[in-house]
Design a protein around this motif. Structure first.
Motif, PDB file in Angstrom:
ATOM      1  N   LEU A   5      43.174  24.348  31.601  1.00  0.00           N
ATOM      2  CA  LEU A   5      42.618  23.911  32.877  1.00  0.00           C
ATOM      3  C   LEU A   5      43.318  24.610  34.037  1.00  0.00           C
ATOM      4  O   LEU A   5      42.676  25.057  34.990  1.00  0.00           O
ATOM      5  N   ILE A   6      44.637  24.715  33.944  1.00  0.00           N
ATOM      6  CA  ILE A   6      45.404  25.421  34.975  1.00  0.00           C
ATOM      7  C   ILE A   6      44.978  26.890  35.038  1.00  0.00           C
ATOM      8  O   ILE A   6      44.763  27.441  36.119  1.00  0.00           O
ATOM      9  N   LYS A   7      44.852  27.524  33.874  1.00  0.00           N
ATOM     10  CA  LYS A   7      44.433  28.929  33.810  1.00  0.00           C
ATOM     11  C   LYS A   7      43.056  29.098  34.438  1.00  0.00           C
ATOM     12  O   LYS A   7      42.828  30.019  35.222  1.00  0.00           O
ATOM     13  N   ARG A   8      42.132  28.194  34.117  1.00  0.00           N
ATOM     14  CA  ARG A   8      40.777  28.294  34.661  1.00  0.00           C
ATOM     15  C   ARG A   8      40.782  28.127  36.175  1.00  0.00           C
ATOM     16  O   ARG A   8      40.093  28.856  36.895  1.00  0.00           O
ATOM     17  N   ASN A   9      41.582  27.181  36.685  1.00  0.00           N
ATOM     18  CA  ASN A   9      41.664  26.970  38.128  1.00  0.00           C
ATOM     19  C   ASN A   9      42.260  28.174  38.844  1.00  0.00           C
ATOM     20  O   ASN A   9      41.786  28.581  39.903  1.00  0.00           O
ATOM     21  N   ILE A  10      43.308  28.755  38.262  1.00  0.00           N
ATOM     22  CA  ILE A  10      43.929  29.936  38.863  1.00  0.00           C
ATOM     23  C   ILE A  10      42.960  31.109  38.837  1.00  0.00           C
ATOM     24  O   ILE A  10      42.802  31.814  39.840  1.00  0.00           O
ATOM     25  N   PHE A  11      42.296  31.323  37.706  1.00  0.00           N
ATOM     26  CA  PHE A  11      41.324  32.409  37.601  1.00  0.00           C
ATOM     27  C   PHE A  11      40.216  32.249  38.634  1.00  0.00           C
ATOM     28  O   PHE A  11      39.814  33.215  39.276  1.00  0.00           O
ATOM     29  N   THR A  12      39.710  31.032  38.793  1.00  0.00           N
ATOM     30  CA  THR A  12      38.636  30.789  39.755  1.00  0.00           C
ATOM     31  C   THR A  12      39.102  31.104  41.171  1.00  0.00           C
ATOM     32  O   THR A  12      38.385  31.754  41.939  1.00  0.00           O
ATOM     33  N   THR A  13      40.299  30.681  41.513  1.00  0.00           N
ATOM     34  CA  THR A  13      40.842  30.947  42.847  1.00  0.00           C
ATOM     35  C   THR A  13      41.036  32.442  43.078  1.00  0.00           C
ATOM     36  O   THR A  13      40.646  32.973  44.128  1.00  0.00           O
ATOM     37  N   VAL A  14      41.614  33.122  42.104  1.00  0.00           N
ATOM     38  CA  VAL A  14      41.853  34.565  42.245  1.00  0.00           C
ATOM     39  C   VAL A  14      40.525  35.309  42.323  1.00  0.00           C
ATOM     40  O   VAL A  14      40.380  36.252  43.118  1.00  0.00           O
ATOM     41  N   LYS A  15      39.536  34.913  41.539  1.00  0.00           N
ATOM     42  CA  LYS A  15      38.231  35.573  41.584  1.00  0.00           C
ATOM     43  C   LYS A  15      37.577  35.406  42.956  1.00  0.00           C
ATOM     44  O   LYS A  15      37.009  36.359  43.493  1.00  0.00           O
ATOM     45  N   ILE A  17      39.123  34.815  45.900  1.00  0.00           N
ATOM     46  CA  ILE A  17      39.886  35.600  46.878  1.00  0.00           C
ATOM     47  C   ILE A  17      39.613  37.090  46.700  1.00  0.00           C
ATOM     48  O   ILE A  17      39.408  37.820  47.676  1.00  0.00           O
ATOM     49  N   SER A  18      39.584  37.559  45.462  1.00  0.00           N
ATOM     50  CA  SER A  18      39.339  38.967  45.187  1.00  0.00           C
ATOM     51  C   SER A  18      37.956  39.401  45.670  1.00  0.00           C
ATOM     52  O   SER A  18      37.813  40.470  46.266  1.00  0.00           O
ATOM     53  N   THR A  19      36.959  38.572  45.420  1.00  0.00           N
ATOM     54  CA  THR A  19      35.605  38.904  45.859  1.00  0.00           C
ATOM     55  C   THR A  19      35.532  39.006  47.377  1.00  0.00           C
ATOM     56  O   THR A  19      34.930  39.942  47.919  1.00  0.00           O
ATOM     57  N   VAL A  20      36.171  38.078  48.070  1.00  0.00           N
ATOM     58  CA  VAL A  20      36.180  38.119  49.540  1.00  0.00           C
ATOM     59  C   VAL A  20      36.906  39.362  50.035  1.00  0.00           C
ATOM     60  O   VAL A  20      36.424  40.060  50.946  1.00  0.00           O
ATOM     61  N   LEU A  21      38.054  39.689  49.440  1.00  0.00           N
ATOM     62  CA  LEU A  21      38.828  40.844  49.902  1.00  0.00           C
ATOM     63  C   LEU A  21      38.125  42.168  49.604  1.00  0.00           C
ATOM     64  O   LEU A  21      38.138  43.083  50.441  1.00  0.00           O
ATOM     65  N   ILE A  22      37.502  42.293  48.435  1.00  0.00           N
ATOM     66  CA  ILE A  22      36.794  43.538  48.112  1.00  0.00           C
ATOM     67  C   ILE A  22      35.567  43.696  49.009  1.00  0.00           C
ATOM     68  O   ILE A  22      35.268  44.802  49.477  1.00  0.00           O
ATOM     69  N   THR A  23      34.870  42.599  49.276  1.00  0.00           N
ATOM     70  CA  THR A  23      33.730  42.660  50.198  1.00  0.00           C
ATOM     71  C   THR A  23      34.197  43.063  51.599  1.00  0.00           C
ATOM     72  O   THR A  23      33.557  43.876  52.274  1.00  0.00           O
ATOM     73  N   SER A  24      35.331  42.524  52.017  1.00  0.00           N
ATOM     74  CA  SER A  24      35.906  42.910  53.312  1.00  0.00           C
ATOM     75  C   SER A  24      36.323  44.372  53.325  1.00  0.00           C
ATOM     76  O   SER A  24      36.151  45.064  54.338  1.00  0.00           O
ATOM     77  N   ALA A  25      36.852  44.847  52.203  1.00  0.00           N
ATOM     78  CA  ALA A  25      37.246  46.258  52.108  1.00  0.00           C
ATOM     79  C   ALA A  25      36.027  47.171  52.218  1.00  0.00           C
ATOM     80  O   ALA A  25      36.087  48.226  52.858  1.00  0.00           O
ATOM     81  N   ALA A  82      30.307  45.643  34.805  1.00  0.00           N
ATOM     82  CA  ALA A  82      31.087  46.571  35.637  1.00  0.00           C
ATOM     83  C   ALA A  82      31.102  46.100  37.089  1.00  0.00           C
ATOM     84  O   ALA A  82      32.152  46.125  37.745  1.00  0.00           O
ATOM     85  N   THR A  83      29.958  45.657  37.581  1.00  0.00           N
ATOM     86  CA  THR A  83      29.887  45.152  38.954  1.00  0.00           C
ATOM     87  C   THR A  83      30.732  43.898  39.108  1.00  0.00           C
ATOM     88  O   THR A  83      31.486  43.751  40.079  1.00  0.00           O
ATOM     89  N   TYR A  84      30.622  42.997  38.139  1.00  0.00           N
ATOM     90  CA  TYR A  84      31.423  41.769  38.153  1.00  0.00           C
ATOM     91  C   TYR A  84      32.915  42.109  38.158  1.00  0.00           C
ATOM     92  O   TYR A  84      33.679  41.578  38.964  1.00  0.00           O
ATOM     93  N   THR A  85      33.326  43.014  37.298  1.00  0.00           N
ATOM     94  CA  THR A  85      34.737  43.394  37.210  1.00  0.00           C
ATOM     95  C   THR A  85      35.193  44.118  38.466  1.00  0.00           C
ATOM     96  O   THR A  85      36.335  43.960  38.898  1.00  0.00           O
ATOM     97  N   PHE A  86      34.311  44.908  39.078  1.00  0.00           N
ATOM     98  CA  PHE A  86      34.664  45.570  40.333  1.00  0.00           C
ATOM     99  C   PHE A  86      35.044  44.533  41.384  1.00  0.00           C
ATOM    100  O   PHE A  86      36.024  44.710  42.114  1.00  0.00           O
ATOM    101  N   PHE A  87      34.307  43.453  41.461  1.00  0.00           N
ATOM    102  CA  PHE A  87      34.585  42.454  42.488  1.00  0.00           C
ATOM    103  C   PHE A  87      35.736  41.514  42.129  1.00  0.00           C
ATOM    104  O   PHE A  87      36.492  41.123  43.015  1.00  0.00           O
ATOM    105  N   VAL A  88      35.902  41.152  40.865  1.00  0.00           N
ATOM    106  CA  VAL A  88      36.958  40.186  40.519  1.00  0.00           C
ATOM    107  C   VAL A  88      38.238  40.845  40.029  1.00  0.00           C
ATOM    108  O   VAL A  88      39.275  40.196  39.950  1.00  0.00           O
ATOM    109  N   GLY A  89      38.177  42.122  39.661  1.00  0.00           N
ATOM    110  CA  GLY A  89      39.384  42.843  39.284  1.00  0.00           C
ATOM    111  C   GLY A  89      39.815  42.626  37.845  1.00  0.00           C
ATOM    112  O   GLY A  89      38.999  42.500  36.934  1.00  0.00           O
ATOM    113  N   THR A  90      41.106  42.559  37.643  1.00  0.00           N
ATOM    114  CA  THR A  90      41.699  42.490  36.314  1.00  0.00           C
ATOM    115  C   THR A  90      41.220  41.273  35.533  1.00  0.00           C
ATOM    116  O   THR A  90      41.096  41.332  34.306  1.00  0.00           O
TER     117      THR A  90
END
Length: 105
Positions: A5-15, A17-25, A82-90
């Motif tokens: 559950l902790i892993k899923r919550n962290i992954f969701t948060t990072v995804k 944030i990553s999507t917002v930052l890549i879109t901003s980039a 590929a598109t999904y991974t581009f936006f969410v990263g690692t």
């Protein structure tokens, strides 16, 4: 608390944030290209941000290429993953190579 559950919550948060930052980039780079085309000036104080943004975009683009290459082996659509991974990263690659997911297929 459950570790999954902790892993899923962290992954969701990072995804998120990553999507917002890549879109901003992408927006920042579009602004830079527009400024070059129209001969406008961009403040030089933004140069470090542009370099960080370009580094992040290059890394995410590379991750997207890797995901597109390996997606068919995991029964995923290459361009979509590929598109999904581009936006969410690692995390996209971690999900692609997750052993639990592979054993469910």
């Amino acid at each position: 608390m459950n570790l999954k559950l902790i892993k899923r919550n962290i992954f969701t948060t990072v995804k998120l944030i990553s999507t917002v930052l890549i879109t901003s980039a992408i927006g920042l780079e579009s602004w830079n290209i527009y400024a070059l085309i129209t001969n406008s000036n961009i403040p030089s104080s933004l140069n470090p941000i542009f370099w960080i943004e370009r580094f992040a975009m290059t890394c995410h683009f590379t991750l997207g290429i890797i995901a597109a290459f390996y997606a068919p082996s995991r029964k995923k659509m290459p361009m979509q993953y590929a598109t999904y991974t581009f936006f969410v990263g690692t995390i996209g690659l971690l999900e692609l190579f997750d052993r639990d997911d592979a054993s469910k297929s």
